[in-house]
Enzyme design. Structure first.
Site, PDB file in Angstrom:
ATOM      1  N   HIS A  81      -3.775  -1.505  -6.221  1.00 23.16           N
ATOM      2  CA  HIS A  81      -3.107  -1.110  -4.887  1.00 23.16           C
ATOM      3  C   HIS A  81      -2.731   0.225  -4.846  1.00 23.16           C
ATOM      4  O   HIS A  81      -1.700   0.509  -5.507  1.00 23.16           O
ATOM      5  CB  HIS A  81      -2.067  -2.334  -4.442  1.00 23.16           C
ATOM      6  CG  HIS A  81      -1.713  -1.858  -3.207  1.00 23.16           C
ATOM      7  ND1 HIS A  81      -1.413  -2.922  -2.220  1.00 23.16           N
ATOM      8  CD2 HIS A  81      -0.878  -0.682  -2.492  1.00 23.16           C
ATOM      9  CE1 HIS A  81      -0.637  -2.303  -1.069  1.00 23.16           C
ATOM     10  NE2 HIS A  81      -0.433  -1.346  -1.445  1.00 23.16           N
TER      11      HIS A  81
ATOM     12  N   HIS B 257      -2.421   4.201  -2.620  1.00 23.53           N
ATOM     13  CA  HIS B 257      -2.664   5.260  -1.086  1.00 23.53           C
ATOM     14  C   HIS B 257      -3.220   6.477  -1.676  1.00 23.53           C
ATOM     15  O   HIS B 257      -2.134   6.878  -2.263  1.00 23.53           O
ATOM     16  CB  HIS B 257      -1.623   5.146  -0.346  1.00 23.53           C
ATOM     17  CG  HIS B 257      -1.072   3.569   0.135  1.00 23.53           C
ATOM     18  ND1 HIS B 257      -1.618   3.419   1.377  1.00 23.53           N
ATOM     19  CD2 HIS B 257      -0.259   2.931  -0.580  1.00 23.53           C
ATOM     20  CE1 HIS B 257      -0.801   2.064   1.380  1.00 23.53           C
ATOM     21  NE2 HIS B 257      -0.181   1.769   0.433  1.00 23.53           N
TER      22      HIS B 257
ATOM     23  N   ARG C 261      -4.421   8.482   0.436  1.00 25.44           N
ATOM     24  CA  ARG C 261      -4.441   9.562   1.685  1.00 25.44           C
ATOM     25  C   ARG C 261      -5.831  10.235   1.764  1.00 25.44           C
ATOM     26  O   ARG C 261      -6.568   9.646   1.320  1.00 25.44           O
ATOM     27  CB  ARG C 261      -3.238  10.705   1.442  1.00 25.44           C
ATOM     28  CG  ARG C 261      -1.793   9.853   1.058  1.00 25.44           C
ATOM     29  CD  ARG C 261      -1.431   8.976   2.160  1.00 25.44           C
ATOM     30  NE  ARG C 261       0.088   8.584   1.961  1.00 25.44           N
ATOM     31  CZ  ARG C 261       0.635   7.543   2.343  1.00 25.44           C
ATOM     32  NH1 ARG C 261      -0.006   6.590   2.971  1.00 25.44           N
ATOM     33  NH2 ARG C 261       1.912   7.119   2.004  1.00 25.44           N
TER      34      ARG C 261
ATOM     35  N   LYS D  43      -7.578  -5.547   4.405  1.00 25.84           N
ATOM     36  CA  LYS D  43      -6.190  -5.360   4.341  1.00 25.84           C
ATOM     37  C   LYS D  43      -5.630  -5.922   5.713  1.00 25.84           C
ATOM     38  O   LYS D  43      -6.051  -5.345   6.647  1.00 25.84           O
ATOM     39  CB  LYS D  43      -5.783  -3.943   3.862  1.00 25.84           C
ATOM     40  CG  LYS D  43      -4.482  -3.673   3.860  1.00 25.84           C
ATOM     41  CD  LYS D  43      -3.666  -4.370   2.801  1.00 25.84           C
ATOM     42  CE  LYS D  43      -2.102  -4.422   2.706  1.00 25.84           C
ATOM     43  NZ  LYS D  43      -1.505  -3.222   1.915  1.00 25.84           N
TER      44      LYS D  43
ATOM     45  N   HIS E 219      -0.173  -7.203   3.345  1.00 27.04           N
ATOM     46  CA  HIS E 219       1.344  -6.624   3.578  1.00 27.04           C
ATOM     47  C   HIS E 219       2.099  -7.961   3.964  1.00 27.04           C
ATOM     48  O   HIS E 219       2.036  -8.075   5.233  1.00 27.04           O
ATOM     49  CB  HIS E 219       1.298  -5.473   4.229  1.00 27.04           C
ATOM     50  CG  HIS E 219       2.547  -5.048   4.322  1.00 27.04           C
ATOM     51  ND1 HIS E 219       3.048  -3.688   3.596  1.00 27.04           N
ATOM     52  CD2 HIS E 219       3.871  -5.193   4.829  1.00 27.04           C
ATOM     53  CE1 HIS E 219       4.290  -3.429   3.906  1.00 27.04           C
ATOM     54  NE2 HIS E 219       4.890  -4.391   4.578  1.00 27.04           N
TER      55      HIS E 219
ATOM     56  N   HIS F  62       2.248  -5.962  -3.444  1.00 26.48           N
ATOM     57  CA  HIS F  62       3.666  -5.747  -3.593  1.00 26.48           C
ATOM     58  C   HIS F  62       4.748  -6.479  -3.275  1.00 26.48           C
ATOM     59  O   HIS F  62       5.800  -6.223  -2.834  1.00 26.48           O
ATOM     60  CB  HIS F  62       3.964  -4.024  -3.108  1.00 26.48           C
ATOM     61  CG  HIS F  62       3.554  -4.091  -1.596  1.00 26.48           C
ATOM     62  ND1 HIS F  62       3.737  -4.941  -0.581  1.00 26.48           N
ATOM     63  CD2 HIS F  62       2.668  -3.167  -1.032  1.00 26.48           C
ATOM     64  CE1 HIS F  62       3.188  -4.530   0.368  1.00 26.48           C
ATOM     65  NE2 HIS F  62       2.580  -3.335   0.233  1.00 26.48           N
TER      66      HIS F  62
ATOM     67  N   ASP G 136       1.115   0.670  -5.586  1.00 26.99           N
ATOM     68  CA  ASP G 136       1.471   1.166  -4.160  1.00 26.99           C
ATOM     69  C   ASP G 136       1.837   2.435  -4.278  1.00 26.99           C
ATOM     70  O   ASP G 136       2.844   2.964  -3.407  1.00 26.99           O
ATOM     71  CB  ASP G 136       2.590   0.225  -3.857  1.00 26.99           C
ATOM     72  CG  ASP G 136       2.729   0.182  -2.068  1.00 26.99           C
ATOM     73  OD1 ASP G 136       1.808   0.836  -1.549  1.00 26.99           O
ATOM     74  OD2 ASP G 136       3.772  -0.105  -1.616  1.00 26.99           O
TER      75      ASP G 136
HETATM   76  C1  NCD Z   1       2.902   2.632   2.132  1.00 25.74           C
HETATM   77  C2  NCD Z   1       2.302   3.753   2.878  1.00 25.74           C
HETATM   78  O1  NCD Z   1       3.137   4.795   2.775  1.00 25.74           O
HETATM   79  O2  NCD Z   1       1.087   4.139   3.132  1.00 25.74           O
HETATM   80  N1  NCD Z   1       4.451   2.736   2.078  1.00 25.74           N
HETATM   81  C3  NCD Z   1       5.154   2.010   1.386  1.00 25.74           C
HETATM   82  O3  NCD Z   1       6.295   2.142   1.469  1.00 25.74           O
HETATM   83  N2  NCD Z   1       4.756   0.976   0.542  1.00 25.74           N
HETATM   84  C4  NCD Z   1       2.472   1.522   2.983  1.00 25.74           C
HETATM   85  C5  NCD Z   1       2.554   0.109   2.399  1.00 25.74           C
HETATM   86  O4  NCD Z   1       2.007  -0.156   1.285  1.00 25.74           O
HETATM   87  O5  NCD Z   1       3.543  -0.537   3.089  1.00 25.74           O
HETATM   88 ZN    ZN Z   2       0.635  -0.021  -0.123  1.00 26.11          ZN
END
Ligand code: NCD
Ligand code: ZN
Length: 345
Positions: free
Chosen positions: A13, A15, A17, A98, A135, A173, A246
């Site tokens: 898991h 991100h 971007r 998701k 989530h 998470h 995460d």
């Molecule tokens: C994540 C994000 O910034 O994309 N932020 C976070 O605090 N974990 C989104 C998410 O996984 O909730």
């Molecule tokens: Zn996340």
């Protein structure tokens, strides 16, 4: 122990971007992980096969030469997702979809408001062996932010799991004892990821002695009893809990502001931070299962070839990472010393 070698791990898991950030985020993860489950909460979100294919190409073009790295793609569920959307996404390589309750976190405004409308989609996902990643927080304004995960279990997750008992669900998470207990007691189609920050920190680390925007993520850090329950969960060696960092970068100015974004950018130190936690728990022998076996097994993927080695070595996480476009990111645990380092990255 001074050194530990584990089968090459996966990050289930994170991100990455988009655009210029990929040039930092992808190498950070590819330095030690062989695969990663890539979250689809871009602007606009990755809602279908076409966007998924284009996004995968952008990620692959940021993989450093000579590195073997495979992004595992996901799509973002909305109220308009239908059976055809998930079927064609699966054909394009999506391994999961998701579920963000609308408004729960970063870039989730266009996400799901009515879960029941998605039941035909869940039915289809169960049939075509596509995972549902959740989530797990309700978004009702009257529910206290520290209770939102437990409420999600009681109001939503139990219902989905009971109705689709053979749909593989990853409760992403997790942050509470309630979630750890729920996952432990559920059938083998329910598992959870756990982040480094939720194992290392509790809400005091967010709020005592001044507010710490770089420890702010969602779901928000909880009280210490919950942190201890998560640490016990990974220490137990249960195959239901596996690694998902995460890692979620935001530019420094978007974190250090009056209304700061949620997310910790941990990719440059994540495996080392997990090693530190497992060492504190006297459970380094459980790190490999958590990082390299249980996630792949749950997803039905082969375990990775190859290994990585971590050495006991103190190093300091930098205060900032420069993106090269004038923007900085403050990494998770910035300026602090940790005890393990990947040697062969
Ligand atoms: C994540 C994000 O910034 O994309 N932020 C976070 O605090 N974990 C989104 C998410 O996984 O909730
Ligand atoms: Zn996340």
């Amino acid at each position: 122990m001074q050194e530990i070698t584990i089968q090459t791990p996966d990050d289930l898991h994170l991100h990455f971007r988009d655009e210029s950030m990929l040039l930092n985020t992808v190498p950070a993860t590819a330095r030690c992980f062989r695969r990663a489950i890539v979250m689809p909460n871009l602007v606009p979100p990755v809602t279908n096969a076409e966007r998924l294919t284009a996004y995968r190409e952008r990620i692959l073009s940021a993989v450093p030469p000579g590195k073997h790295f495979e992004p595992l793609m996901t799509i973002y569920l909305t109220d308009n997702t239908d059976k055809e959307t998930v079927t064609s996404a699966k054909a394009a390589g999506a391994v999961a979809a998701k579920l963000y309750p609308a408004g729960a976190t970063t870039n989730s405004d266009t996400a799901v408001t009515d879960l029941e409308r998605l039941y035909p989609v869940f039915e289809q996902m169960q049939k075509i062996d596509m995972l549902l990643l959740v989530h797990g927080e309700v978004t009702d304004t009257h529910i206290d932010i520290f209770d939102r995960e437990k409420e999600f279990i009681d109001q939503k997750l139990q219902v989905i799991h009971a109705r689709f008992p053979n749909l593989k669900i990853v409760f992403e998470h997790i942050t509470t004892k309630d979630a750890a207990d729920f996952v432990s007691q559920a059938n083998e189609f329910m598992a959870a990821t756990i982040t480094p920050q939720h194992l290392m920190l509790n809400r005091n680390d967010l709020l005592v002695g001044g507010i710490r925007p770089h420890n702010y993520c969602l779901p928000v850090l909880k009280r210490s009893t919950h942190q201890q329950a998560l640490r016990k969960a990974v220490q137990s060696g249960s195959h239901k809990f596996f690694l998902g960092t995460d890692s979620a970068p935001h530019e420094k100015h978007k974190k250090e502001t009056a209304c700061g974004c949620a997310g910790c950018y941990s990719a440059w130190s994540a495996i080392e931070l997990y090693a530190q936690v497992f060492e504190e728990l006297d459970a380094l022998d459980k790190l490999e299962g958590f990082a390299s076996h249980y996630g792949a097994d749950f997803y039905g993927l082969p375990r990775n070839q190859g290994t990585i080695t971590l050495k006991k070595e103190q190093w300091k996480i930098p205060d900032a990472i420069h993106l090269g476009n004038g923007e900085d990111i403050v990494p998770f645990f910035a300026g602090q010393t940790i005890n393990w380092k990947v040697t062969d990255a």
